[in-house]
Enzyme design. Structure first.
Site, PDB file in Angstrom:
ATOM      1  N   CYS A  86       0.841  -1.198   0.000  1.00 47.97           N
ATOM      2  CA  CYS A  86       0.000   0.000   0.000  1.00 47.97           C
ATOM      3  C   CYS A  86       0.883   1.259   0.000  1.00 47.97           C
ATOM      4  O   CYS A  86       1.516   1.559  -0.999  1.00 47.97           O
ATOM      5  CB  CYS A  86      -0.971  -0.046   1.182  1.00 47.97           C
ATOM      6  SG  CYS A  86      -2.391   1.063   1.007  1.00 47.97           S
ATOM      7  N   HIS A 194      -3.333  -5.819   0.973  1.00 48.63           N
ATOM      8  CA  HIS A 194      -2.660  -6.053   2.253  1.00 48.63           C
ATOM      9  C   HIS A 194      -2.583  -7.548   2.582  1.00 48.63           C
ATOM     10  O   HIS A 194      -3.501  -8.102   3.199  1.00 48.63           O
ATOM     11  CB  HIS A 194      -3.418  -5.346   3.375  1.00 48.63           C
ATOM     12  CG  HIS A 194      -3.270  -3.863   3.375  1.00 48.63           C
ATOM     13  ND1 HIS A 194      -2.331  -3.207   4.142  1.00 48.63           N
ATOM     14  CD2 HIS A 194      -3.941  -2.898   2.692  1.00 48.63           C
ATOM     15  CE1 HIS A 194      -2.425  -1.902   3.948  1.00 48.63           C
ATOM     16  NE2 HIS A 194      -3.397  -1.687   3.069  1.00 48.63           N
ATOM     17  N   GLU A 196      -0.758  -8.919   4.835  1.00 42.78           N
ATOM     18  CA  GLU A 196      -0.622  -9.103   6.289  1.00 42.78           C
ATOM     19  C   GLU A 196      -1.967  -9.135   6.996  1.00 42.78           C
ATOM     20  O   GLU A 196      -2.068  -9.612   8.135  1.00 42.78           O
ATOM     21  CB  GLU A 196       0.275  -8.002   6.879  1.00 42.78           C
ATOM     22  CG  GLU A 196      -0.382  -6.662   7.135  1.00 42.78           C
ATOM     23  CD  GLU A 196      -0.577  -5.804   5.890  1.00 42.78           C
ATOM     24  OE1 GLU A 196      -0.968  -4.635   6.031  1.00 42.78           O
ATOM     25  OE2 GLU A 196      -0.349  -6.302   4.762  1.00 42.78           O
TER      26      GLU A 196
END
Length: 217
Positions: A86, A194, A196
């Site tokens: 990002c 994302h 994660e």
């Protein structure tokens, strides 16, 4: 195997990345304050999401001058693995490690949703666990995620197999549905989604886990 996570003033996903690497994958993780320059002992460096330096002037425009990123340039040139997520992707384009730019979403709104994705290339170690044409779903959360580049740059990305991920349903107007790209060597990956946030079933899926597990290889 030790992972570095860069922390800028305004970063807000650094602890999410640390949870994914330490909590889910049991990888030793070192937080790197933006003023640090010592990357010795690190096997990979992650630039997390957020709003580095408040995203003043332009997303990533100030972060590119951080001392830690001058060391990152040398780290990447020697084959060190770098992942920009990002805002981290935006920083990598400002730094010149990846081509193009991330601009305002086509609808001019902040977008926060799960995005269907297709793996376009497994040339990079980051995506080899998925296989070509694999489908996955990762969260996105950005206001400036529209990838743009010149026609010549786009052709280079296509010819060099540097387009790593494409959106299944383009949410922001990115050229060629691009969600993530690599450098020609494949050791640097930038993406807007994302991974994660998709490593633990408790937080809504595990499609991002294989990307971060590449750090174990």
């Amino acid at each position: 195997m030790t992972i570095g996570v860069v922390v800028f003033p305004g970063s807000n996903c650094d602890r999410d990345v640390q949870w994914a690497t330490e909590g889910c994958l049991n990888l030793p993780t070192r937080r790197l304050w933006h003023e640090e320059t010592d990357l010795s002992g690190l096997d990979a460096v992650v630039l997390p999401g957020g709003f580095s330096y408040g995203d003043y002037l332009r997303c990533g425009a100030i972060a590119r001058f951080a001392p830690v990123l001058q060391s990152l340039m040398d780290f990447a040139s020697k084959g060190g693995r770098v992942l920009g997520i990002c805002n981290g992707f935006q920083v990598l384009t400002e730094l010149g490690l990846l081509p193009g730019a991330l601009t305002r979403n086509q609808n001019l709104h902040f977008i926060c949703e799960d995005a269907p994705l297709h793996v376009s290339s497994t040339r990079t170690d980051w995506l080899k666990a998925y296989g070509n044409a694999a489908s996955l779903v990762l969260p996105i959360a950005h206001g400036e995620g529209r990838y743009q580049c010149s026609n010549d740059t786009l052709k280079q990305l296509q010819d060099q197999d540097c387009i790593a991920l494409r959106y299944g349903s383009n949410p922001n107007g990115s050229v060629d549905d691009i969600a993530g790209i690599t450098n020609p060597s494949g050791n640097v990956l930038g993406l807007m989604p994302h991974p994660e946030r998709a490593c633990d079933p408790a937080t809504g899926g595990t499609d991002g886990r294989s990307m971060l597990k590449a750090l174990l290889n």
